[in-house]
Write a protein that holds these residues in place. Structure first.
Motif, PDB file in Angstrom:
ATOM      1  N   SER A 201      17.896   2.457  -0.934  1.00 34.19           N
ATOM      2  CA  SER A 201      17.591   1.393  -1.899  1.00 34.19           C
ATOM      3  C   SER A 201      16.368   0.596  -1.467  1.00 34.19           C
ATOM      4  CB  SER A 201      18.781   0.460  -2.056  1.00 34.19           C
ATOM      5  OG  SER A 201      19.878   1.149  -2.572  1.00 34.19           O
ATOM      6  N   ILE A 202      16.299   0.267  -0.193  1.00 34.88           N
ATOM      7  CA  ILE A 202      15.153  -0.500   0.316  1.00 34.88           C
ATOM      8  C   ILE A 202      13.868   0.307   0.155  1.00 34.88           C
ATOM      9  CG2 ILE A 202      14.090  -1.478   2.391  1.00 34.88           C
ATOM     10  CD1 ILE A 202      16.992  -2.161   3.313  1.00 34.88           C
ATOM     11  N   ILE A 203      13.889   1.560   0.580  1.00 31.72           N
ATOM     12  CA  ILE A 203      12.707   2.418   0.466  1.00 31.72           C
ATOM     13  C   ILE A 203      12.302   2.569  -0.993  1.00 31.72           C
ATOM     14  CG2 ILE A 203      11.834   4.777   0.809  1.00 31.72           C
ATOM     15  CD1 ILE A 203      12.002   3.054   3.362  1.00 31.72           C
ATOM     16  N   SER A 204      13.278   2.816  -1.870  1.00 31.78           N
ATOM     17  CA  SER A 204      12.986   2.997  -3.303  1.00 31.78           C
ATOM     18  C   SER A 204      12.405   1.728  -3.916  1.00 31.78           C
ATOM     19  CB  SER A 204      14.239   3.436  -4.049  1.00 31.78           C
ATOM     20  OG  SER A 204      14.631   4.713  -3.630  1.00 31.78           O
ATOM     21  N   CYS A 205      12.956   0.575  -3.566  1.00 36.59           N
ATOM     22  CA  CYS A 205      12.413  -0.683  -4.086  1.00 36.59           C
ATOM     23  C   CYS A 205      10.981  -0.904  -3.622  1.00 36.59           C
ATOM     24  CB  CYS A 205      13.295  -1.860  -3.681  1.00 36.59           C
ATOM     25  SG  CYS A 205      14.793  -2.011  -4.674  1.00 36.59           S
ATOM     26  N   LEU A 206      10.715  -0.610  -2.368  1.00 35.04           N
ATOM     27  CA  LEU A 206       9.346  -0.755  -1.854  1.00 35.04           C
ATOM     28  C   LEU A 206       8.389   0.201  -2.565  1.00 35.04           C
ATOM     29  CD1 LEU A 206      10.044  -1.180   1.966  1.00 35.04           C
ATOM     30  CD2 LEU A 206       9.274  -2.937   0.346  1.00 35.04           C
ATOM     31  N   ILE A 207       8.820   1.415  -2.799  1.00 35.24           N
ATOM     32  CA  ILE A 207       7.994   2.394  -3.524  1.00 35.24           C
ATOM     33  C   ILE A 207       7.725   1.909  -4.945  1.00 35.24           C
ATOM     34  CG2 ILE A 207       8.021   4.706  -4.556  1.00 35.24           C
ATOM     35  CD1 ILE A 207       9.510   5.630  -1.986  1.00 35.24           C
ATOM     36  N   LEU A 208       8.766   1.444  -5.623  1.00 41.83           N
ATOM     37  CA  LEU A 208       8.597   0.962  -7.000  1.00 41.83           C
ATOM     38  C   LEU A 208       7.651  -0.236  -7.058  1.00 41.83           C
ATOM     39  CD1 LEU A 208      12.284   1.369  -8.171  1.00 41.83           C
ATOM     40  CD2 LEU A 208      10.303   2.606  -9.097  1.00 41.83           C
ATOM     41  N   LEU A 209       7.766  -1.148  -6.092  1.00 38.16           N
ATOM     42  CA  LEU A 209       6.847  -2.294  -6.043  1.00 38.16           C
ATOM     43  C   LEU A 209       5.412  -1.830  -5.815  1.00 38.16           C
ATOM     44  CD1 LEU A 209       8.743  -5.043  -4.026  1.00 38.16           C
ATOM     45  CD2 LEU A 209       8.061  -5.095  -6.433  1.00 38.16           C
ATOM     46  N   LEU A 210       5.224  -0.915  -4.886  1.00 40.18           N
ATOM     47  CA  LEU A 210       3.882  -0.397  -4.616  1.00 40.18           C
ATOM     48  C   LEU A 210       3.295   0.263  -5.862  1.00 40.18           C
ATOM     49  CD1 LEU A 210       1.561   0.294  -2.644  1.00 40.18           C
ATOM     50  CD2 LEU A 210       2.815   2.388  -2.100  1.00 40.18           C
ATOM     51  N   LEU A 211       4.079   1.082  -6.527  1.00 37.25           N
ATOM     52  CA  LEU A 211       3.598   1.754  -7.739  1.00 37.25           C
ATOM     53  C   LEU A 211       3.280   0.741  -8.840  1.00 37.25           C
ATOM     54  CD1 LEU A 211       5.993   4.823  -7.856  1.00 37.25           C
ATOM     55  CD2 LEU A 211       3.568   4.795  -7.240  1.00 37.25           C
ATOM     56  N   ALA A 212       4.079  -0.304  -8.951  1.00 33.87           N
ATOM     57  CA  ALA A 212       3.813  -1.340  -9.955  1.00 33.87           C
ATOM     58  C   ALA A 212       2.482  -2.031  -9.666  1.00 33.87           C
ATOM     59  CB  ALA A 212       4.952  -2.350  -9.980  1.00 33.87           C
ATOM     60  N   PHE A 213       2.250  -2.385  -8.402  1.00 34.26           N
ATOM     61  CA  PHE A 213       0.991  -3.039  -8.044  1.00 34.26           C
ATOM     62  C   PHE A 213      -0.206  -2.118  -8.257  1.00 34.26           C
ATOM     63  CE2 PHE A 213       3.653  -6.018  -5.452  1.00 34.26           C
ATOM     64  CZ  PHE A 213       3.304  -7.158  -6.156  1.00 34.26           C
ATOM     65  N   ILE A 214      -0.046  -0.832  -7.993  1.00 34.25           N
ATOM     66  CA  ILE A 214      -1.129   0.128  -8.245  1.00 34.25           C
ATOM     67  C   ILE A 214      -1.450   0.178  -9.739  1.00 34.25           C
ATOM     68  CG2 ILE A 214      -1.719   2.588  -8.221  1.00 34.25           C
ATOM     69  CD1 ILE A 214      -0.199   2.757  -5.525  1.00 34.25           C
TER      70      ILE A 214
END
Length: 140
Positions: A5-18
């Motif tokens: 969950s932590i890894i997925s949330c970080l990935i989703l945040l990174l993709l959103a910022f990109i």
């Protein structure tokens, strides 16, 4: 398994910022994220508002996953959150499976820069995210 969950949330945040970066004129990496036909022409050109909408959806899916997995403890888990979590699972799973032409596991076009990145990164990432959403949904 809070790790997923932590890894997925970080990935989703990174993709959103990109996506926000691209929406406001950023160009780094943009050529490899839009599906291409066999002649290496982009299948579409996303506009600023569509790109921002994708960013909002990614932020929202991160928030939903955070609530469902109790990473965001101050927001109550509700039936709506569970339904949205299942919806996110479906979206990422369907993206991972693909359209049977340009994206996903069963794509036909495989020799473009996009399709190579899709095979290496985008499809596995979508399948990982879909797994995380359904796992969190089933364990809560």
């Amino acid at each position: 398994m809070i790790f997923f969950s932590i890894i997925s949330c970080l990935i989703l945040l990174l993709l959103a910022f990109i996506h926000v970066y691209w929406a406001f004129g950023g160009t780094k990496g943009i050529s490899a994220v839009i599906p291409q036909d066999v002649h290496h022409h982009h299948k579409f050109t996303p506009g600023k508002w569509v790109t921002l909408l994708v960013a909002v959806c990614l932020f929202s899916s991160c928030f939903i996953l955070g609530i469902q997995s109790s990473l965001i403890p101050f927001v109550k888990q509700t039936k709506l959150v569970s339904i949205l979590c299942f919806f996110c699972f479906l979206v990422f799973a369907l993206r991972g499976i693909g359209d049977f032409n340009y994206v996903g596991l069963f794509k036909k076009v495989r020799r473009t820069s996009f399709s190579k990145m899709d095979t290496i990164a985008y499809t596995p990432l979508c399948l990982f995210l879909s797994f995380t959403f359904i796992y969190v949904l089933m364990t809560k």
